[in-house]
Structures are given as structure tokens and as C-alpha cells.
Scaffold this motif. Structure first.
Motif, mmCIF file in Angstrom:
data_model
loop_
_atom_site.group_PDB
_atom_site.id
_atom_site.type_symbol
_atom_site.label_atom_id
_atom_site.label_comp_id
_atom_site.label_asym_id
_atom_site.label_seq_id
_atom_site.Cartn_x
_atom_site.Cartn_y
_atom_site.Cartn_z
ATOM 1 N N ALA A 542 -6.034 13.822 6.320
ATOM 2 C CA ALA A 542 -4.732 14.572 6.039
ATOM 3 C C ALA A 542 -4.989 16.022 6.222
ATOM 4 C CB ALA A 542 -4.369 14.206 4.650
ATOM 5 N N CYS A 583 4.345 16.644 6.447
ATOM 6 C CA CYS A 583 4.066 15.361 6.591
ATOM 7 C C CYS A 583 2.560 14.875 6.337
ATOM 8 C CB CYS A 583 4.260 14.833 7.972
ATOM 9 S SG CYS A 583 6.253 14.618 8.376
ATOM 10 N N SER A 587 1.074 13.178 2.226
ATOM 11 C CA SER A 587 0.263 11.759 2.181
ATOM 12 C C SER A 587 -0.702 12.141 0.951
ATOM 13 C CB SER A 587 -0.567 11.564 3.698
ATOM 14 O OG SER A 587 -1.495 12.717 3.745
ATOM 15 N N ARG A 602 5.972 11.710 -3.991
ATOM 16 C CA ARG A 602 5.361 11.011 -2.673
ATOM 17 C C ARG A 602 6.453 10.310 -2.000
ATOM 18 N NH1 ARG A 602 1.848 5.983 -4.740
ATOM 19 N NH2 ARG A 602 0.602 7.704 -5.724
ATOM 20 N N PHE A 606 8.098 12.732 1.358
ATOM 21 C CA PHE A 606 7.836 11.748 2.654
ATOM 22 C C PHE A 606 9.231 11.634 3.272
ATOM 23 C CE2 PHE A 606 8.505 7.635 4.012
ATOM 24 C CZ PHE A 606 7.902 7.474 5.319
ATOM 25 N N GLU A 759 0.021 2.919 3.851
ATOM 26 C CA GLU A 759 1.179 3.524 3.894
ATOM 27 C C GLU A 759 0.621 5.010 4.113
ATOM 28 O OE1 GLU A 759 5.092 4.697 0.969
ATOM 29 O OE2 GLU A 759 3.387 3.328 0.341
ATOM 30 N N ILE A 760 -0.458 5.228 3.420
ATOM 31 C CA ILE A 760 -0.961 6.908 4.090
ATOM 32 C C ILE A 760 -1.317 6.696 5.608
ATOM 33 C CG2 ILE A 760 -2.750 8.401 3.675
ATOM 34 C CD1 ILE A 760 -2.744 7.606 0.929
ATOM 35 N N ILE A 763 1.534 7.092 7.570
ATOM 36 C CA ILE A 763 2.015 8.449 7.713
ATOM 37 C C ILE A 763 1.051 9.544 8.553
ATOM 38 C CG2 ILE A 763 2.335 10.472 6.407
ATOM 39 C CD1 ILE A 763 3.064 8.770 3.824
ATOM 40 N N LEU A 764 -0.122 9.018 8.295
ATOM 41 C CA LEU A 764 -0.941 10.185 9.030
ATOM 42 C C LEU A 764 -0.885 9.674 10.696
ATOM 43 C CD1 LEU A 764 -4.249 9.954 6.657
ATOM 44 C CD2 LEU A 764 -2.452 11.955 7.095
#
Length: 803
Positions: A542, A583, A587, A602, A606, A759-760, A763-764
Motif C-alpha cells: 500500500a 485509495c 487500505s 475503512r 474506501f 478486500e485489501i 483495493i490495491l
């Protein structure tokens, strides 16, 4: 006419104790002075018909009674000492009860005789079997024996006692492995069957309720078959029987533990026994029978020349001068005066009742008009009144009285058969049972003094099933006693912290069973922390993405006036880069222990950052379409979607997401929760979205913006341009969509902290996809191919495509 068979030397000694005690009282100047007690003796031969005859004879004073004889007038006797056996006492007691004649037994212990409605005149100096059954059950429980066998005689004594014993065992959780009955006249086949049961049984402890004469054949067979691995528990009837406690029997019966009445050493009684002499006259036949059996001789009497000839080995003639002391016989053994001592107390109880009757003060008597009874002429029921109130301390310091049931204080010595240093067998007192003591203090045992059946002081084990250790529970075996069970391991999340637990207990919500299932321990707390390897990796990625995006932003700021940067609205590019930074950074709010603040951040950060990011891409797509349309004749649409309108569209789309988030937080915001349902042994700390509707509205809105962008970018993918922005936008949005579509099944199937990690990762991945597709090609031209960063180069491709 019924005839007696055999001769019991032990019973004859009890008779001599009664005579000895009566003579002692007659010589006493303080108890019944100037009054002499007399007696009549009747032998019931241990047979019920003879017991009935003896009772009727005692009541009427006549031996031969016709069928039509009627009992009238007063009884010739005042009280009865006896009977020795419970069955005979039950019969005699019912008869004497009808005439209100008191009866004091010295050896009838059946608990049924405590019933005053059925036996109103019965008293005894021996404790009721209910106390013996209780004492035996406590002994079994004390040594931890839960699997025992029982053998009892087929009479009132044995059957009542074994029934009481069974009831006590059930209360203490002890089970009977078997119950056998010894018939009054046991056959060889029955004895073998009982011995076979003993051998086959897994019970190591056997309780035997029987008289000495009843178990002789059984004991001989047990010794003959060499059964040496059983621990015997003896009732009071044979626990001190020297007839059984022999060297021959010790191999099988050594270590026997039993109960016995309290004994006493009565002065001058030994000498009294040795003074007994026969008479050459026929009138003293009982002593003569004793003498003949003791010395194996016969008296030369005309009417008795053949009597007992079958039992006598020689034709020697009794002279009456034989020495009793030279004979090793139970008759002269005064080392265990227990039943004899009960006889002593029974006679003294009657004497004290007579003394109280005699010393009644005129006008203070207990009878009608406060009258007293006349010692020279009184009714048995008058003596019965005084016998109920007897209360004295005898010469040995023991208090003698009867309770409301006619029973004495229950007290037993605990005996143990041991081998002496010279090889002889000794019966040792190793404890005491006192029913008058407080609960828990009634049974006192000197464990270090007990020698068990194996010749050691180690307590033998007698159990059907081994104890269930902590962490397991008992499960009864179908069709078997409760003492026979299997040990089942407690289920996950349940424990038992005691031996032989019946149930496993569920741990509290935040606890779980340990590996041994004997203790509840705090559940493992699981969340994706910054210290975890996975947390460190994701944090690093991140921050790396944030750093790369900032570097791109710096490059774009540095080269903001170049054709490549200016080709597609510089401001939208800057806004897109800023939203990508958000973004990447959002994370990080998914890592660490969830709190109320982190759960709110979070999801809202997000949702807002991705809405802003996709809005910028949507704006760039619209700009590309507008720019191409502006090159067509008579098309002036670009003036309606200039930089101000582009910024406004981005902020408008983002603001709508902000409104959704504000409503979400107002209605039901995300909160930290403990998830205990997914993994039983763990508590997963996670964020509950609160309002699922608001959550899906937030995600659906991002999806709507992304879908619109994909459609528009797809329509603009073939527009003529040396640096076709639409192609990169299309590819970036397809990547974005693919990541989030594959995210859904991965998110659902991932356990615990890996749910957050997925989930992270989504996002990444989507952030890197947007950054790479939209900005890496431009950075490549700016930094690596600066010669292509010209308006001529960009426009040249457009002209080439237009030919």
C-alpha cells in the motif's frame, strides 16, 4: 416330636453368660436387693416349628398342650431373653406381642424388628441391620470400591440385610456385580454354582451376610478351588468367628474386613465356664450333651446307651472329671465376647427395669390413679413400661438404653483378619463405626493397620470401569449397571474438570476448551494486524503504491505543460492521482484491531475515494468523446464540457457518494464485532457494515460509475489519435471490473483475517491497475521517449489515421 441335631458350643456359651449374669445380679446388694431372679431355658434348635413351640411353652409353662387348650390368666414368665436369630425372633415376637410380654434379643439384628406396630414388645441389645448396612456401604465407599458382589443367606436376616445394603449402595453410586443366595440346606450343586459366579465375576470385593454355620461349605469350596484374589467383607455374624479364621482358610480369606459388636472382658466369666460340670442324673441333659460332644464320650445311662453313638469315635465313658481347660474349643474362648456381652446387657436391662418397678414411689406410679406395680405379683405389660425407660451405665462404662424402636446405640468395631508373626491367625480391631457421631465422622478407620487380601496395605481396586479423567464424561453402557460405562471425550468447546463427570459443560462465549478439554481458555483473538507477516506485506504494498502515485503526480506537475500531459485535461489527471493516493491509503484502515473509528473510516474512505477515482475516469472518457466530436463539422459540443464542467461533474458524482455515506452513518454505521460463529476456537474481530442496504448502495454506486466508464471507453477505443487515451481507459476499467468481480467469491470463501486481506488485495490491485493503465504509458513517453512528447507527433498519428 421334634428333636434337635448337633450342638453349638458358641450358643451354649451365650446360655452360660445369661446364667452367670443372673447369678451376679442375685449377689448384688444394690440392684434388686433381697430379690432372686430365676430362669427357664428352651432350645429352638434353629428350627421355626421348634421356635413356635418354645414360645408357647414359655407363655403357658406347659410343655405338652392339647389342641383345645385355651390360654387364660397371667403368664408364668416376666420377660424373655432371645431369640438369637432374626427369623425365630420374628415368630416369637409376634406371639409375645399379643400378650404384652417384653422380649430382649441379643443377636437378632433384622431391621424389620424395629417396627413397633408389628413388634410392640421387642427390644434388643444388638444394633439394627439398617446401621450395619449403612456402615458396610460407608466402608465400601471409603475405599473407592464401586463394583462389589453380595452373598446372603435365604432367611430374614440375610435378605433384609442385603436389601438394605443395596439401597445404601445405590445412594452412594456403587453397583452390585452379582447377588447370590445360600439356601438353608445348601446342595453341593448350589455351592459350586455360587463359587463359579465368584470366580467369573470381575468384582474383587464380596460382601457376605451369613452365619458361621451357613457358610462353612461355601468357605471350604472357595479354599478348595484356590480363589485368592477376592477381598471379603464380613457381617457381624462371622467377622470374629475363630472357626473360620484358620490357617487353612487364610489363603482365601486372609485380609477379611468385617464388623463386630463392641466386646468386653467380663471378669470371672472364664472361671465360670470352666466350672460347668455334668450330672449323672437324667435331669441335666443339656450340660450332659455339651460334655459328650466336647470330650467325645458318652454317659453310661440306661436310656441313653445308643444316643450319639454315630457321632462318637470310641465307646469311652464320660466320668465328669474331664478338664475343659485342656480342650481348644470356642466354648472357653473369651477373647471375643461380643454376642455374649449383648446377652450380659440384655439381662441387666431387664434387671434394671425390675429394679425401677420395685422402687416406684406410692402415689407417683405410672399406672392408673398413679399406682405402682407389686414386685411380687405384676403383669408383663407393667414391666414393659419400665423397660422402655431403662437408662443406665454398666460396669464397663457403656451407656445402655433403648430408642423409640427398642434399638440400642449402634456401634461396631471394624475387624481385620491378619497373620501373626508365629503364623497364627489374629483378628485385629482396625476401626470403629459410631452411628451417634455426626455425619462424616461415623466411620473411623486406621488404614495403615489394615492388611488386605493380597497381604499388603495397598487398597485393592474393585471397579467395573476405570474412572473417567477430566476432559471426558461418563456414558452408560446399554443394559449394564451405571458403574459400567465408557469415557467419551468432551466435544469441542465443552469441558469437564472433575473425575467421573456425568456432563461436559459448555465454555462461556469468549472461551474455548483447551486441548485436554479440562479447562476453558480465552479464545484466540484474530484480526489482521500490522505485526502479522501478511499485514506487513500489504502495508508495504500500500505504501509502495502510494509512493509510486505521488511520484507520478510529481512528474505530471513537473511536465504539466507538455503535450502528453495536456492532451487530456491536466486537472482531471491530478484529481485522479490524488484519489488513487487516497485509495492506496484507505487500505491501511483495514489493518489493525477494528475500532468504531477504523470501521467507519475503512468503508467511507474506501467508498468516497473510489467514487472520486472512477468519476475522474468517467470525466476523462467523456472528454475524449467530446474532443473527437468537436473535430466534426458544425459540432461545438466541447464548449459545453470544458474544464469547469469537468470538475463539476467529478465533484457532483463524488458528492452523491458522500451523501450515501452520511445517510449510512446516520442510520446504522459500521461497528466492530466479535465473530464467534465462523471458527469456534477463535474470536474474529471484524467490522459489521451496520446497514447492509447502505453498504450495497455505496458499492452499487461505484459499480454504476465504473460500468458507465467501461461502456463509454469501449465506444471511444478506435478514435484516431497517436496517443489513444480511450484504449488505456478501456483497459484500465476492464481490469478494475475484473478485480472486483473475482473479489466477491474470494471474499466469501476466505476465513478470518484473510477476508480482510482479500478486500485489501482487491483495493490495491484495482488501484495499481488504474494507475498503471492510465499513467505508466505517459510517464514512459515523458521520461524515456521525450522526442515523442510533442504536439506534432501526437497530431501526426491522427492525420495518418485520417487518410
Amino acid at each position: 416330636m421334634l428333636q434337635c441335631e448337633g450342638f453349638n458350643f458358641r450358643t451354649f456359651r451365650w446360655l452360660q453368660m445369661m446364667i452367670f449374669t443372673i447369678e451376679k445380679i442375685n449377689k448384688d446388694q444394690t440392684l434388686l436387693p433381697n430379690i432372686r431372679l430365676g430362669y427357664s431355658i428352651y432350645d429352638n434348635c434353629r428350627k421355626v416349628p421348634q421356635a413356635v413351640r418354645a414360645a408357647v411353652t414359655l407363655l403357658n409353662g406347659m410343655d405338652n398342650i392339647s389342641k383345645n387348650y385355651k390360654c387364660t390368666g397371667s403368664s408364668p414368665i416376666s420377660a424373655i431373653v432371645g431369640d438369637a436369630r432374626s427369623t425365630q425372633s420374628i415368630i416369637t415376637g409376634r406371639i409375645t406381642g399379643q400378650f404384652r410380654i417384653p422380649m430382649v434379643s441379643y443377636s437378632s439384628s433384622c431391621s424389620c424388628l424395629s417396627n413397633k406396630l408389628e413388634f410392640p414388645t421387642f427390644f434388643r441389645t444388638i444394633p439394627s441391620d439398617s446401621f450395619q448396612a449403612k456402615a458396610m456401604a460407608q466402608l465400601v465407599k471409603h475405599f473407592g470400591w464401586t463394583w462389589v458382589g453380595s452373598i446372603a443367606t435365604q432367611d430374614d436376616y440375610g435378605q433384609y440385610l442385603v436389601q438394605l445394603f443395596n439401597e445404601q449402595l445405590q445412594n452412594d453410586g456403587v453397583c452390585l456385580a452379582f447377588t447370590e443366595v445360600i439356601p438353608k440346606i445348601p446342595s453341593r450343586q448350589k455351592i459350586l454354582q455360587i463359587v463359579d459366579t465368584i470366580k467369573r465375576s470381575t468384582a474383587k470385593v464380596i460382601v457376605l451376610f451369613a452365619g458361621v454355620g451357613d457358610i462353612i461349605y461355601l468357605a471350604n469350596e472357595v479354599v478348595h478351588q484356590n480363589i485368592t484374589d477376592k477381598q471379603w467383607i464380613a457381617s457381624e455374624t462371622w467377622s470374629t468367628a475363630t472357626l473360620l479364621a484358620t490357617k487353612t482358610n487364610f489363603r482365601s480369606f486372609g485380609g477379611t474386613i468385617g464388623f463386630a459388636f463392641r466386646k468386653a472382658e467380663i471378669p470371672q466369666f472364664k472361671e465360670f465356664l470352666l466350672k460347668v460340670r455334668p450330672s449323672l442324673t437324667p435331669g441335666n441333659s443339656l450340660v450332659n450333651r455339651f460334655w459328650e460332644r466336647l470330650f467325645g464320650c458318652t454317659f453310661n445311662l440306661p436310656d441313653n446307651t445308643t444316643r450319639h453313638s454315630a457321632a462318637i469315635s470310641s465307646e469311652s465313658i464320660c466320668t465328669g472329671q474331664e478338664d475343659i481347660e485342656e480342650m481348644d474349643n470356642i466354648y472357653s474362648d473369651v477373647s471375643q465376647l461380643r454376642v455374649s456381652y449383648n446377652v450380659y446387657k440384655a439381662v441387666y436391662a431387664i434387671a434394671h427395669a425390675l429394679h425401677n418397678l420395685e422402687t416406684c414411689e406410692p402415689d407417683k406410679g405410672p399406672f392408673l390413679n398413679k399406682t405402682c406395680a407389686n414386685i411380687s405379683h405384676f403383669e408383663p405389660w407393667q414391666l414393659l413400661h419400665y423397660l422402655k425407660g431403662v437408662n443406665f451405665t454398666n460396669d464397663f462404662g457403656e451407656k445402655v438404653y433403648f430408642d423409640e424402636n427398642g434399638d440400642p446405640i449402634a456401634s461396631y468395631d471394624i475387624m481385620n483378619w491378619q497373620k501373626d508373626t508365629d503364623g497364627s491367625i489374629k483378628i485385629v480391631t482396625v476401626g470403629l463405626f459410631d452411628a451417634s457421631a455426626t455425619s462424616g465422622q461415623q466411620l473411623l478407620i486406621e488404614e495403615n493397620s489394615i492388611i488386605f487380601s493380597d497381604g499388603t496395605t495397598k487398597i485393592p481396586r474393585s471397579i467395573c470401569s476405570e474412572n473417567c479423567p477430566p476432559g471426558t464424561r461418563k456414558a452408560a453402557r446399554k443394559g449394564q449397571p451405571v458403574c459400567c460405562f465408557d469415557c467419551l471425550r468432551c466435544a469441542e468447546g465443552k469441558i469437564s474438570n472433575q473425575t467421573d463427570s456425568i456432563h461436559c459443560f459448555t465454555c462461556p462465549t469468549d472461551y474455548w476448551s483447551n486441548q485436554e478439554h479440562d479447562q476453558c481458555i480465552l479464545k484466540e483473538i484474530e484480526f489482521l494486524s500490522f505485526e502479522d507477516t501478511l499485514g506487513i506485506i500489504l502495508t508495504t504494498i500500500a505504501l509502495l503504491g502510494t509512493g509510486i502515485t505521488i511520484v507520478i503526480l510529481v512528474i505530471f506537475v513537473r511536465y504539466r505543460n507538455t503535450p502528453v500531459v495536456r492532451a487530456n485535461n491536466v486537472e482531471l489527471s491530478f484529481l485522479l492521482l490524488i484519489s488513487l493516493v487516497l485509495c492506496f491509503l484507505c487500505s491501511l484502515t483495514f489493518i489493525g484491531q477494528p475500532t468504531t473509528l477504523s470501521c467507519i473510516l475503512r468503508h467511507t474512505v474506501f467508498g468516497i475515494s473510489f467514487a472520486m477515482c472512477v468519476s475522474c475516469i468517467l470525466g476523462k472518457t467523456i472528454v475524449v468523446l467530446m474532443a473527437f466530436s468537436a473535430t466534426l463539422p458544425n459540432n461545438n459540443m466541447m464548449k459545453y464540457f470544458g474544464p469547469p464542467q469537468q470538475r463539476a461533474s467529478v465533484f457532483a458524482c463524488t458528492f452523491l457518494q458522500i451523501i450515501i455515506c452520511i445517510l449510512w452513518l446516520a442510520i446504522s454505521p459500521p461497528v466492530p464485532v466479535k465473530n464467534i460463529n465462523y471458527q469456534n476456537a477463535k474470536i474474529i474481530l471484524e467490522c459489521n457494515v451496520g446497514s447492509a442496504t447502505a453498504f450495497w448502495c455505496m458499492l452499487g454506486y461505484i459499480g454504476l460509475l465504473a460500468g458507465t466508464s467501461v461502456i463509454l471507453a469501449f465506444l471511444a477505443r478506435k478514435l484516431p489519435d497517436n496517443f489513444n487515451e480511450a484504449k488505456f481507459i478501456t483497459f484500465s476499467m476492464l481490469t478494475f471490473s475484473a478485480v472486483w468481480v473475482t473479489f466477491i467469491p474470494a471474499y466469501i470463501s476466505s476465513p478470518g483475517k484473510y477476508t480482510v486481506a482479500v478486500e485489501i488485495f482487491a483495493i490495491l490491485s484495482s488501484s495499481f491497475g488504474l494507475a498503471a493503465c492510465n499513467f505508466i504509458p505517459k510517464c514512459y513517453i515523458i521520461l524515456i521517449k521525450p522526442d515523442q512528447n510533442t504536439k506534432k507527433h501526437l497530431m501526426g498519428r491522427a492525420c495518418a489515421d485520417g487518410k
